[in-house]
Motif scaffolding. Structure first.
Motif, PDB file in Angstrom:
ATOM      1  N   ARG A   1      -4.293  -7.078 -24.118  1.00  0.00           N
ATOM      2  CA  ARG A   1      -5.291  -6.029 -24.321  1.00  0.00           C
ATOM      3  C   ARG A   1      -6.513  -6.577 -25.041  1.00  0.00           C
ATOM      4  N   ILE A   2      -7.676  -6.091 -24.635  1.00  0.00           N
ATOM      5  CA  ILE A   2      -8.938  -6.543 -25.231  1.00  0.00           C
ATOM      6  C   ILE A   2      -9.706  -5.313 -25.696  1.00  0.00           C
ATOM      7  N   GLY A   3     -10.068  -5.300 -26.977  1.00  0.00           N
ATOM      8  CA  GLY A   3     -10.882  -4.212 -27.516  1.00  0.00           C
ATOM      9  C   GLY A   3     -12.338  -4.624 -27.568  1.00  0.00           C
ATOM     10  N   LEU A   4     -13.215  -3.767 -27.069  1.00  0.00           N
ATOM     11  CA  LEU A   4     -14.643  -4.092 -26.991  1.00  0.00           C
ATOM     12  C   LEU A   4     -15.477  -3.027 -27.694  1.00  0.00           C
ATOM     13  N   SER A   5     -16.687  -3.425 -28.048  1.00  0.00           N
ATOM     14  CA  SER A   5     -17.618  -2.472 -28.655  1.00  0.00           C
ATOM     15  C   SER A   5     -19.009  -2.701 -28.082  1.00  0.00           C
ATOM     16  N   ILE A   6     -19.614  -1.631 -27.604  1.00  0.00           N
ATOM     17  CA  ILE A   6     -21.002  -1.714 -27.134  1.00  0.00           C
ATOM     18  C   ILE A   6     -21.950  -1.534 -28.310  1.00  0.00           C
ATOM     19  N   LYS A   7     -21.628  -0.588 -29.190  1.00  0.00           N
ATOM     20  CA  LYS A   7     -22.552  -0.293 -30.288  1.00  0.00           C
ATOM     21  C   LYS A   7     -22.673  -1.480 -31.243  1.00  0.00           C
ATOM     22  N   ARG A   8     -21.575  -2.225 -31.465  1.00  0.00           N
ATOM     23  CA  ARG A   8     -21.657  -3.377 -32.375  1.00  0.00           C
ATOM     24  C   ARG A   8     -22.429  -4.527 -31.746  1.00  0.00           C
ATOM     25  N   ALA A   9     -22.340  -4.645 -30.415  1.00  0.00           N
ATOM     26  CA  ALA A   9     -23.136  -5.674 -29.732  1.00  0.00           C
ATOM     27  C   ALA A   9     -24.614  -5.354 -29.879  1.00  0.00           C
ATOM     28  N   ASN A  10     -24.951  -4.064 -29.766  1.00  0.00           N
ATOM     29  CA  ASN A  10     -26.349  -3.652 -29.908  1.00  0.00           C
ATOM     30  C   ASN A  10     -26.824  -3.782 -31.348  1.00  0.00           C
ATOM     31  N   GLU A  11     -25.931  -3.515 -32.308  1.00  0.00           N
ATOM     32  CA  GLU A  11     -26.284  -3.680 -33.725  1.00  0.00           C
ATOM     33  C   GLU A  11     -26.641  -5.125 -34.020  1.00  0.00           C
ATOM     34  N   GLU A  12     -25.878  -6.044 -33.425  1.00  0.00           N
ATOM     35  CA  GLU A  12     -26.135  -7.472 -33.646  1.00  0.00           C
ATOM     36  C   GLU A  12     -27.493  -7.863 -33.083  1.00  0.00           C
ATOM     37  N   ASP A  13     -27.822  -7.298 -31.907  1.00  0.00           N
ATOM     38  CA  ASP A  13     -29.143  -7.540 -31.317  1.00  0.00           C
ATOM     39  C   ASP A  13     -30.246  -7.058 -32.244  1.00  0.00           C
ATOM     40  N   ASP A  14     -30.033  -5.869 -32.837  1.00  0.00           N
ATOM     41  CA  ASP A  14     -31.037  -5.301 -33.751  1.00  0.00           C
ATOM     42  C   ASP A  14     -31.226  -6.191 -34.977  1.00  0.00           C
ATOM     43  N   GLU A  15     -30.110  -6.738 -35.496  1.00  0.00           N
ATOM     44  CA  GLU A  15     -30.194  -7.619 -36.672  1.00  0.00           C
ATOM     45  C   GLU A  15     -30.996  -8.873 -36.353  1.00  0.00           C
ATOM     46  N   ILE A  16     -30.754  -9.429 -35.162  1.00  0.00           N
ATOM     47  CA  ILE A  16     -31.476 -10.647 -34.763  1.00  0.00           C
ATOM     48  C   ILE A  16     -32.964 -10.360 -34.641  1.00  0.00           C
TER      49      ILE A  16
ATOM     50  N   ILE B   1     -13.233   7.022 -18.652  1.00  0.00           N
ATOM     51  CA  ILE B   1     -12.165   8.000 -18.852  1.00  0.00           C
ATOM     52  C   ILE B   1     -12.485   8.831 -20.089  1.00  0.00           C
ATOM     53  N   ASP B   2     -11.642   9.807 -20.384  1.00  0.00           N
ATOM     54  CA  ASP B   2     -11.955  10.728 -21.485  1.00  0.00           C
ATOM     55  C   ASP B   2     -12.077  10.026 -22.831  1.00  0.00           C
ATOM     56  N   PHE B   3     -11.276   8.984 -23.055  1.00  0.00           N
ATOM     57  CA  PHE B   3     -11.281   8.366 -24.388  1.00  0.00           C
ATOM     58  C   PHE B   3     -12.032   7.043 -24.444  1.00  0.00           C
ATOM     59  N   GLY B   4     -12.748   6.684 -23.392  1.00  0.00           N
ATOM     60  CA  GLY B   4     -13.511   5.437 -23.428  1.00  0.00           C
ATOM     61  C   GLY B   4     -13.866   4.944 -22.050  1.00  0.00           C
ATOM     62  N   ALA B   5     -14.038   3.619 -21.937  1.00  0.00           N
ATOM     63  CA  ALA B   5     -14.384   3.019 -20.648  1.00  0.00           C
ATOM     64  C   ALA B   5     -13.772   1.631 -20.561  1.00  0.00           C
ATOM     65  N   PHE B   6     -13.334   1.276 -19.359  1.00  0.00           N
ATOM     66  CA  PHE B   6     -12.823  -0.070 -19.118  1.00  0.00           C
ATOM     67  C   PHE B   6     -13.950  -0.932 -18.548  1.00  0.00           C
ATOM     68  N   VAL B   7     -14.094  -2.115 -19.128  1.00  0.00           N
ATOM     69  CA  VAL B   7     -15.203  -2.999 -18.771  1.00  0.00           C
ATOM     70  C   VAL B   7     -14.668  -4.357 -18.322  1.00  0.00           C
ATOM     71  N   ASP B   8     -15.150  -4.823 -17.175  1.00  0.00           N
ATOM     72  CA  ASP B   8     -14.801  -6.147 -16.648  1.00  0.00           C
ATOM     73  C   ASP B   8     -15.719  -7.174 -17.295  1.00  0.00           C
ATOM     74  N   ILE B   9     -15.132  -8.081 -18.096  1.00  0.00           N
ATOM     75  CA  ILE B   9     -15.949  -9.111 -18.752  1.00  0.00           C
ATOM     76  C   ILE B   9     -15.666 -10.506 -18.185  1.00  0.00           C
ATOM     77  N   GLY B  10     -15.018 -10.527 -17.010  1.00  0.00           N
ATOM     78  CA  GLY B  10     -14.814 -11.819 -16.355  1.00  0.00           C
ATOM     79  C   GLY B  10     -13.455 -12.437 -16.579  1.00  0.00           C
ATOM     80  N   VAL B  11     -12.552 -11.707 -17.238  1.00  0.00           N
ATOM     81  CA  VAL B  11     -11.176 -12.179 -17.341  1.00  0.00           C
ATOM     82  C   VAL B  11     -10.315 -11.234 -16.515  1.00  0.00           C
TER      83      VAL B  11
END
Length: 726
Positions: A707-722, A655-665
């Protein structure tokens, strides 16, 4: 206007390509056919560019038609001048045309027309010219005429003011200047009406935002709030500056009657111009927001329809419910129903053990590979039941929660009744849910695409425009995949280039009466399928396992002769295609030179490239190259989640302000646009599409609001740190 030249510049294509596209569209060729089989004529434009081209062509033709109408209407009034003609020639939009025509448009009775009928137009012209040296009252006195109800000087001046106010309001240049200024400086202001039922619009209580910055989704939300009588909406403008801009256009240096004209300008602006421009502005904002929302439907629908099928799998579809029980339908690898039942594992029955026994027997008996669970009422309880059951089964079975939006629409439809006349509505839903996992495209095209549940505010959109755009997406998807001529439903066939519902039904009837098709050319025997329709559709229809392997590829029958020449050139045969012995073809062509080979075959290089791709993978499904659906074997609830967890999810809606993601809940999480990636993006669709598998980090959980707030960029940042640490 030279339309072809204009389109050539706007779309950055050669003028002869623009002319060719216009010709092809005028001949009734479909967009998929033009995009796939006429590349040499338009420089390999893709289907979306061609659709945009067709839309713009229609607009420009309507523009030219309206321009001719306006010229005719003004000429008939004997009021056409070289200056007006020049203005019409310079106009670039329908709005500009209408502004120019505005003074000449037949009007209903207005204050100005009443004043003109009283003979006050000459007075208005004298005042507006601003040159007469006499006193205003002395001039007006000459127009006092009790017989025409002009009883005194004041009445004469009021009438003249009304005429001038309308002239100012109808001035195309003034409207253009004000329109631009208001768009760049005005603000949308909303206030919330008191009452609990209005709380859904609490965001817009005492809300203010610049008109030129407000995003589309907020325009649509505000419009809906206003329509539901929850919001009061105003446009706040700098009226003082607007009056100044009008004065600059109207008042001449050292002109007469300045005070009178200033008062008339204020009246014209407040009574005529401002309300008109605000209506126009609101309408323009709404049209733009609608187009953006429709674009989002388009962007989301394509990847949803193009999700990879779960091929060669037996699938159990589960339509969850409480009181009436969960309907179960099992489909074989071809989508045929081979089993059906009802179980009651959910409240109020809670027959868990008995339901487990029934499903276990079905899984073993039918060799079920996967379970598709609808995401509607009772889906969470059903998912928990299935997850627990999978641990007890003797064979590996996985499950996926499937978006069941529109399944009930299909179940209650005429098509659903035709396919399964003996099934009740909910059992048809279970079949649809299973088939959505097995082949999303073939199943989803059976329902009104507006019911699929991607995008926002679909019921507020102009429905004809929405349907046109979404039907185009469906057409592009179906034709890019192609369909099996011997198994496709008429509903799938009717989306093929050149076919309609009647011809699609005739194809199915022909199959029933004569058996399966053995070659594409047999299509010409189908009732009402003529040569023109055959040319349009043939390349998109596949016939597997028949003598001519080219009939199972995207090679068009018109290119069969060229394909034979290509094979002969390198001592290859159709058997080599079947046996996969043509993998060296690109290298062989490269050695001889693409241009030389294409010329020898009598085709263009783009067509040659397409033929080679088809020969390398005959019968290929373009969806096979996409990531497969994520199947699960365990279930989570929102209570199991913790802030900081990294999870995999599937994008369900952009959608215009983000995206809804199914994480299994049960609840999809929201990735706000600011959490999509590190770089600045104008829209989430720049990075995400429906069906994408993404890694997300949970950044907040609201149990009360679910409601669940998610972040893709922070997940990728964590991968980069590892990676850095390692």
């Amino acid at each position: 206007m030279d339309i072809a030249k204009t389109l050539s510049l706007e779309f950055n294509i050669r003028e002869d390509y623009a002319n060719n596209l216009i010709q092809l569209l005028d001949e009734g060729c479909t967009v998929p056919f033009i995009a796939r089989y006429r590349k040499e004529m338009h420089g390999s434009c893709d289907d979306q560019v061609i659709r945009d081209f067709a839309d713009r062509l229609e607009y420009l033709r309507n523009f030219e038609k309206r321009k001719e109408e306006i010229i005719k209407l003004i000429t008939e009034q004997e009021k056409m001048t070289p200056e007006i003609m020049e203005s019409l020639d310079k106009a670039l939009t329908l709005t500009e045309l209408e502004d120019i025509y505005r003074p000449f448009r037949p009007k209903r009775q207005t204050r100005a027309t009443i004043a003109e009928a009283k003979g006050l137009k000459p007075l208005a012209e004298i005042i507006f010219a601003q040159k007469d040296k006499r006193e205003l009252n002395d001039i007006a006195l000459e127009f006092v005429n009790p017989e025409k109800e002009v009883n005194d000087v004041q009445m004469a001046l009021c009438g003249a003011s009304d005429i001038i106010a309308e002239v100012i309001s109808d001035d195309a240049e003034i409207r253009k200047i004000l329109r631009e200024f208001i768009f760049n400086s005005a603000q949308i202001v909303t206030t919330l009406k008191p009452g609990e039922k209005y709380l859904v619009y609490q965001t817009y209580e005492n809300y203010k935002e610049p008109v030129n910055k407000i995003p589309s989704h907020r325009i649509l939300a505000i419009n809906r709030g206003e329509k539901e009588d929850c919001l009061k909406v105003d446009v706040e403008t700098n009226n003082e500056k607007c009056l100044e801009l009008i004065s600059d256009e109207v008042l001449i240096k050292n002109g007469r009657f300045k005070e009178f004209l200033q008062s008339t300008i204020e009246d014209s602006f407040e009574r005529l111009i401002l309300p008109s421009l605000i209506r126009e502005l609101r309408s323009t904002l709404t049209d733009s927001a609608n187009e953006q929302a429709i674009k989002m439907f388009e962007v989301n629908l394509k990847p949803l329809l193009m999700q990879p099928p779960l091929k060669d799998k037996v699938i159990l579809g589960l339509d969850p419910a409480y009181r009436t029980g969960c309907k179960v339908a099992v489909i074989d690898t071809n989508g045929n129903v081979i089993d059906k039942t009802v179980i009651y594992p959910t409240p109020p029955h809670n027959q868990i053990e008995k339901s487990e026994e029934i499903i276990s027997q079905i899984v073993v008996k039918d060799n079920v590979d996967a379970i598709a669970i609808g995401n509607g009422t009772a889906s969470k309880e059903s998912e928990i039941f299935v997850s627990n059951l999978l641990k007890k089964l003797p064979r590996k079975v996985e499950y996926m929660v499937v978006n069941e939006a529109g399944a009930s629409v299909y179940s209650a439809s005429k098509l659903g009744a035709e396919e399964f006349p003996d099934y009740d509505v909910s059992l048809r839903s279970a079949v649809s849910i299973a088939r959505r996992l097995q082949d999303p495209l073939a199943e989803l095209i059976k329902i009104d695409v507006k019911s699929i549940g991607v995008g926002q505010y679909q019921h507020d959109m102009p429905q004809k425009r929405l349907s046109t755009v979404l039907d185009g997406v469906v057409e592009d998807c179906v034709n890019s995949v192609g369909v099996d001529l011997n198994t496709a439903s008429y509903k799938l066939l009717e989306h093929i280039s050149g076919l309609n519902s009647a011809i699609a039904k005739n194809i199915v009837s022909y199959r029933k009466e004569n058996g399966k098709f053995h070659q594409r050319s047999e299509l010409l025997k189908v009732n009402k399928l003529g040569e023109k329709a055959y040319v349009q559709c043939a390349g998109f229809l596949r016939i597997p396992n028949e003598k001519n392997i080219l009939d199972n590829t995207g090679v068009h029958p018109e290119s069969y002769e060229a394909t034979e020449k290509l094979l002969n050139m390198f001592n290859l045969t159709k058997e080599d295609i079947k046996n996969g012995n043509v993998q060296n073809l690109p290298r062989l062509i490269g050695a001889k030179g693409e241009d030389n080979v294409a010329k020898a075959c009598g085709i263009g290089v783009p067509t040659l490239d397409d033929i080679v791709k088809e020969l390398l993978k005959p019968g290929r499904d373009v969806r096979d190259d996409l990531p497969k659906p994520e199947l699960r074997s365990d279930v989570l609830s929102i209570e199991d989640l913790k802030v900081g967890m990294i999870m995999k999810g599937t994008v369900r809606n952009v959608i215009d302000f983000g995206a809804f993601v199914d994480i299994g809940v049960h609840q999809d999480g929201l990735v706000h646009i600011s959490e999509v990636c590190d770089r600045y993006i104008k829209h989430p669709s720049e990075e995400l599409s429906v069906g994408d598998i993404v890694k997300v980090k949970i950044i907040n959980i609201d149990l009360q609001k679910q409601r669940i707030g998610l972040s893709i960029k922070r997940a990728n940042e964590e991968d980069d740190e590892i990676r850095i640490q390692n």
